[in-house]
Scaffold this active site. Structure first.
Site, PDB file in Angstrom:
ATOM      1  N   CYS A  43       0.827  -1.215   0.000  1.00  0.00           N
ATOM      2  CA  CYS A  43       0.000   0.000   0.000  1.00  0.00           C
ATOM      3  C   CYS A  43       0.856   1.259   0.000  1.00  0.00           C
ATOM      4  O   CYS A  43       0.666   2.154  -0.814  1.00  0.00           O
ATOM      5  CB  CYS A  43      -0.944  -0.019   1.202  1.00  0.00           C
ATOM      6  N   CYS A  48      -1.393   1.620  -3.218  1.00  0.00           N
ATOM      7  CA  CYS A  48      -2.415   2.665  -3.023  1.00  0.00           C
ATOM      8  C   CYS A  48      -1.860   4.085  -2.964  1.00  0.00           C
ATOM      9  O   CYS A  48      -2.365   4.982  -3.637  1.00  0.00           O
ATOM     10  CB  CYS A  48      -3.178   2.420  -1.719  1.00  0.00           C
ATOM     11  N   LYS A  51       0.138   5.333  -6.129  1.00  0.00           N
ATOM     12  CA  LYS A  51      -0.855   5.303  -7.227  1.00  0.00           C
ATOM     13  C   LYS A  51      -1.814   6.491  -7.130  1.00  0.00           C
ATOM     14  O   LYS A  51      -2.051   7.199  -8.102  1.00  0.00           O
ATOM     15  CB  LYS A  51      -1.614   3.977  -7.186  1.00  0.00           C
ATOM     16  N   TYR A 179      -8.849  -3.608 -11.318  1.00  0.00           N
ATOM     17  CA  TYR A 179      -8.527  -2.355 -10.626  1.00  0.00           C
ATOM     18  C   TYR A 179      -7.305  -1.675 -11.234  1.00  0.00           C
ATOM     19  O   TYR A 179      -7.347  -0.522 -11.645  1.00  0.00           O
ATOM     20  CB  TYR A 179      -8.192  -2.654  -9.161  1.00  0.00           C
ATOM     21  N   GLU A 183      -7.077   1.773 -13.480  1.00  0.00           N
ATOM     22  CA  GLU A 183      -6.470   2.949 -12.849  1.00  0.00           C
ATOM     23  C   GLU A 183      -5.289   3.447 -13.678  1.00  0.00           C
ATOM     24  O   GLU A 183      -5.154   4.643 -13.950  1.00  0.00           O
ATOM     25  CB  GLU A 183      -6.042   2.607 -11.419  1.00  0.00           C
ATOM     26  N   THR A 313      -6.430  -2.780   1.619  1.00  0.00           N
ATOM     27  CA  THR A 313      -5.659  -2.310   2.769  1.00  0.00           C
ATOM     28  C   THR A 313      -6.496  -2.169   4.054  1.00  0.00           C
ATOM     29  O   THR A 313      -6.100  -2.695   5.101  1.00  0.00           O
ATOM     30  CB  THR A 313      -4.990  -0.955   2.425  1.00  0.00           C
ATOM     31  N   ALA A 343     -13.346   1.250  -4.148  1.00  0.00           N
ATOM     32  CA  ALA A 343     -13.318   2.247  -5.225  1.00  0.00           C
ATOM     33  C   ALA A 343     -12.252   1.902  -6.244  1.00  0.00           C
ATOM     34  O   ALA A 343     -11.268   1.230  -5.931  1.00  0.00           O
ATOM     35  CB  ALA A 343     -13.029   3.633  -4.639  1.00  0.00           C
ATOM     36  N   HIS A 438     -27.049  21.674  -1.452  1.00  0.00           N
ATOM     37  CA  HIS A 438     -27.059  22.200  -2.806  1.00  0.00           C
ATOM     38  C   HIS A 438     -26.087  23.359  -2.973  1.00  0.00           C
ATOM     39  O   HIS A 438     -25.975  24.174  -2.059  1.00  0.00           O
ATOM     40  CB  HIS A 438     -28.488  22.657  -3.120  1.00  0.00           C
ATOM     41  N   GLU A 443     -25.809  15.493  -3.619  1.00  0.00           N
ATOM     42  CA  GLU A 443     -27.231  15.686  -3.316  1.00  0.00           C
ATOM     43  C   GLU A 443     -28.110  14.728  -4.128  1.00  0.00           C
ATOM     44  O   GLU A 443     -29.241  14.434  -3.754  1.00  0.00           O
ATOM     45  CB  GLU A 443     -27.657  17.138  -3.532  1.00  0.00           C
TER      46      GLU A 443
HETATM   47  P1  NDP Z   1      -8.159  -7.713 -10.532  1.00  0.00           P
HETATM   48  O1  NDP Z   1      -8.547  -8.966  -9.877  1.00  0.00           O
HETATM   49  O2  NDP Z   1      -8.893  -6.466 -10.208  1.00  0.00           O
HETATM   50  O3  NDP Z   1      -8.261  -7.892 -12.103  1.00  0.00           O
HETATM   51  C1  NDP Z   1      -7.526  -8.900 -12.755  1.00  0.00           C
HETATM   52  C2  NDP Z   1      -7.755  -8.788 -14.247  1.00  0.00           C
HETATM   53  O4  NDP Z   1      -6.850  -9.655 -14.895  1.00  0.00           O
HETATM   54  C3  NDP Z   1      -9.143  -9.197 -14.675  1.00  0.00           C
HETATM   55  O5  NDP Z   1      -9.518  -8.399 -15.752  1.00  0.00           O
HETATM   56  C4  NDP Z   1      -8.949 -10.656 -15.092  1.00  0.00           C
HETATM   57  O6  NDP Z   1      -9.805 -11.040 -16.124  1.00  0.00           O
HETATM   58  C5  NDP Z   1      -7.541 -10.627 -15.652  1.00  0.00           C
HETATM   59  N1  NDP Z   1      -6.828 -11.896 -15.474  1.00  0.00           N
HETATM   60  C6  NDP Z   1      -6.723 -12.620 -14.343  1.00  0.00           C
HETATM   61  N2  NDP Z   1      -5.944 -13.697 -14.539  1.00  0.00           N
HETATM   62  C7  NDP Z   1      -5.535 -13.654 -15.825  1.00  0.00           C
HETATM   63  C8  NDP Z   1      -4.722 -14.484 -16.627  1.00  0.00           C
HETATM   64  N3  NDP Z   1      -4.164 -15.585 -16.140  1.00  0.00           N
HETATM   65  N4  NDP Z   1      -4.532 -14.129 -17.917  1.00  0.00           N
HETATM   66  C9  NDP Z   1      -5.109 -13.006 -18.414  1.00  0.00           C
HETATM   67  N5  NDP Z   1      -5.886 -12.194 -17.701  1.00  0.00           N
HETATM   68  C10 NDP Z   1      -6.104 -12.504 -16.420  1.00  0.00           C
HETATM   69  O7  NDP Z   1      -6.588  -7.569 -10.287  1.00  0.00           O
HETATM   70  P2  NDP Z   1      -5.572  -6.358 -10.280  1.00  0.00           P
HETATM   71  O8  NDP Z   1      -4.266  -6.958 -10.633  1.00  0.00           O
HETATM   72  O9  NDP Z   1      -6.082  -5.203 -11.065  1.00  0.00           O
HETATM   73  O10 NDP Z   1      -5.555  -5.937  -8.747  1.00  0.00           O
HETATM   74  C11 NDP Z   1      -5.288  -6.900  -7.748  1.00  0.00           C
HETATM   75  C12 NDP Z   1      -6.074  -6.620  -6.508  1.00  0.00           C
HETATM   76  O11 NDP Z   1      -5.499  -5.528  -5.822  1.00  0.00           O
HETATM   77  C13 NDP Z   1      -7.515  -6.221  -6.732  1.00  0.00           C
HETATM   78  O12 NDP Z   1      -8.362  -7.335  -6.828  1.00  0.00           O
HETATM   79  C14 NDP Z   1      -7.831  -5.379  -5.537  1.00  0.00           C
HETATM   80  O13 NDP Z   1      -8.270  -6.219  -4.507  1.00  0.00           O
HETATM   81  C15 NDP Z   1      -6.501  -4.762  -5.172  1.00  0.00           C
HETATM   82  N6  NDP Z   1      -6.434  -3.364  -5.654  1.00  0.00           N
HETATM   83  C16 NDP Z   1      -7.304  -2.460  -5.126  1.00  0.00           C
HETATM   84  C17 NDP Z   1      -7.286  -1.151  -5.547  1.00  0.00           C
HETATM   85  C18 NDP Z   1      -8.270  -0.193  -4.981  1.00  0.00           C
HETATM   86  O14 NDP Z   1      -8.834  -0.473  -3.936  1.00  0.00           O
HETATM   87  N7  NDP Z   1      -8.527   0.950  -5.633  1.00  0.00           N
HETATM   88  C19 NDP Z   1      -6.341  -0.686  -6.548  1.00  0.00           C
HETATM   89  C20 NDP Z   1      -5.478  -1.723  -7.060  1.00  0.00           C
HETATM   90  C21 NDP Z   1      -5.533  -3.001  -6.612  1.00  0.00           C
HETATM   91  P3  NDP Z   1     -11.284 -11.634 -15.875  1.00  0.00           P
HETATM   92  O15 NDP Z   1     -12.167 -10.492 -15.584  1.00  0.00           O
HETATM   93  O16 NDP Z   1     -11.560 -12.319 -17.144  1.00  0.00           O
HETATM   94  O17 NDP Z   1     -11.138 -12.570 -14.725  1.00  0.00           O
END
Ligand code: NDP
Length: 449
Positions: A43, A48, A51, A179, A183, A313, A343, A438, A443
């Site tokens: 984080c 986080c 980022k 995510y 982002e 986190t 978010a 407002h 709102e």
């Molecule tokens: P996510 O789980 O959000 O997304 C993973 C993406 O990768 C999906 O689109 C998934 O596709 C794809 N994918 C997964 N496995 C494969 C694979 N083997 N080959 C190709 N594509 C694949 O993961 P992130 O890496 O973006 O983030 C990890 C975690 O970190 C999040 O789940 C979240 O919990 C945390 N995070 C939170 C944030 C926040 O709170 N703002 C910001 C960044 C991270 P499909 O949809 O088809 O499964």
């Protein structure tokens, strides 16, 4: 316990481990924490915090354009200095890293800057060779980016490296549509890169409400981000000029200057020695734990991403706190996983709490859905054709708000407050009874019909 070197040995000084170590020490435990990289964990160091600062930095691209409609004379081509932002962001990371370190030190937690591996139910071996014992061990080692196995994957980067780029690439391909992908698609795009986002399925941000994520897709495409769906990553080939040729299923190859993998995160349990304490990892490599974060080995606990419960986190922090209060504070506490707000800091951001429309329909059957689809006042004056969408899902029988989902400027800031109402099981009538503030975007939450 007199026979052990420590009452608690924490492996990993990220959000969960740091909280657990500090609070356990405050409860009187003798605590050490081993960290192989930097105190603060994902984080603070490479997630986080940096980022979000890049998100702020990126947003100025739009703000500077919009400022002109508000009477500000801005040079027609304002210059962006990546190195300046990068330096400032990394300095802020150093500051928070220092603050985390001194918090631990001021609570008399011993920080051991080494990798530690478990060698038994009550023992840990440090990279330097020393073996120590502890009555309890807490695994808080987090997760790391998963990189799909494919030819040339070593040419790609992950969210670990993205903060250290020498320059903003001209063309970026991001693999994944969750995510991190959304982002960073926004961040790179605002910094002037051409962004292509590819995903194996045709869904972005799978866990979010369908209408909200469709709105993000539509706005992102309007801004010029390219999406390719049903595109399974096939390989990366480095060309003579240094560019990367990326091949994928169902689409022509793309030539870019940087490839970023954002395809999920895997628990950091490889080589951690948990088998020496009889702990069997699950299929994803996570440490299975019960509601008290206790593993199958009674002296070993785990919190945060390494348990693959909810990879956020604030959840890891709560798990660390609950562990410390239960085990060392004499105050048994369990984390409530219901109604966790989340978010995506995309451009514009998304935020949500509770059930999506389709989840609510499946679980409750009869639901009422209210929406507000509007252009923020600031966007109207700025001639920015970007609409917000707020969505409230209510259980028809009780009128209770069971889900709230939003996309639009400041959605995470607004949702954090509204999530209290959802968590408190308030009804649509309670929202309606609240007078609007407002003029604001928020709102709309009390004006939905
Ligand atoms: P996510 O789980 O959000 O997304 C993973 C993406 O990768 C999906 O689109 C998934 O596709 C794809 N994918 C997964 N496995 C494969 C694979 N083997 N080959 C190709 N594509 C694949 O993961 P992130 O890496 O973006 O983030 C990890 C975690 O970190 C999040 O789940 C979240 O919990 C945390 N995070 C939170 C944030 C926040 O709170 N703002 C910001 C960044 C991270 P499909 O949809 O088809 O499964």
């Amino acid at each position: 316990m007199a026979g052990y070197d420590y009452d608690l040995f924490v492996i990993g000084a990220g959000s969960g481990g740091t909280r657990a170590a500090r609070v356990s020490a405050a409860h009187g435990a003798r605590v050490a924490v081993a960290e192989e990289y930097r105190v603060g964990g994902t984080c603070v160091i490479r997630g986080c915090v940096p980022k979000k600062l890049l998100v702020y930095g990126a947003h100025f691209a739009e703000d500077l354009k919009d400022a002109q409609r508000f009477g500000w004379r801005v040079p027609s081509a304002p210059e962006f200095d990546w190195k300046c932002l990068q330096e400032n962001v990394l300095a802020e990371v150093d500051r928070i890293n220092g603050a985390y370190t001194s918090t631990l030190e001021s609570h008399s937690v011993e920080i051991i800057p080494e990798r530690a591996v478990v060698t038994g139910p009550n023992s840990v071996k440090l990279a330097g060779g020393r073996e120590v014992t502890a009555e309890r061990i807490l695994i808080a080692v987090g997760a790391r980016p998963a990189v799909p196995e494919c030819k040339g994957s070593e040419h790609g980067i992950t969210s670990n490296e993205v903060f250290h780029l020498d320059a903003i690439p001209r063309r970026v391909l991001i693999a994944g549509a969750g995510y991190i992908a959304n982002e960073f698609a926004g961040i790179f795009h605002q910094f002037g890169a051409h962004v292509t986002l590819i995903n194996r399925s045709d869904v972005i941000l799978r866990s979010y409400d369908a209408q909200i994520r469709d709105r993000l897709l539509q706005i992102s495409m309007m801004k010029g981000i390219d999406f390719r769906f049903h595109a399974e990553f096939a390989g990366i080939e480095k060309q003579a000029d240094g560019s990367l040729k990326v091949s994928m299923t169902n689409h022509d190859p793309v030539e870019v200057d940087c490839v970023m993998f954002a395809t999920g995160r895997v628990p950091n349990t490889e080589g951690l020695g948990l088998e020496s304490a009889g702990i069997e990892l699950d299929a994803k490599g996570a440490v299975p734990v019960d509601e008290d974060s206790q593993s199958s080995c009674p002296s070993i606990y785990a919190v945060g991403d390494v348990t693959n419960r909810v990879q956020l986190t604030p959840v890891a922090i709560r798990e660390g706190q609950a562990f410390a209060d239960t085990v060392f504070g004499g105050k048994p506490t369990r984390v409530d996983y219901d109604c966790i707000p989340a978010a995506v800091f995309s451009h514009p951001p998304i935020a949500g709490v509770g059930m999506t429309e389709s989840e609510a329909k499946q679980k409750l059957g009869n639901v009422r859905v209210y929406t507000s689809d509007f252009r923020a006042m600031k966007n109207v004056l700025a001639n920015r054709n970007e609409r917000c969408l707020y969505k409230m899902i209510c259980e028809a029988e009780t009128d209770r708000v069971v889900g709230l989902h939003m996309i639009g400027p400041d959605a995470p800031e607004i949702l954090q407050a509204a999530a209290i109402a959802v968590k408190a099981r308030l009804t649509k009538a309670d929202f309606d009874a609240t007078v609007a503030l407002h003029p604001s975007m928020a709102e709309e939450l009390v004006l939905m019909r």
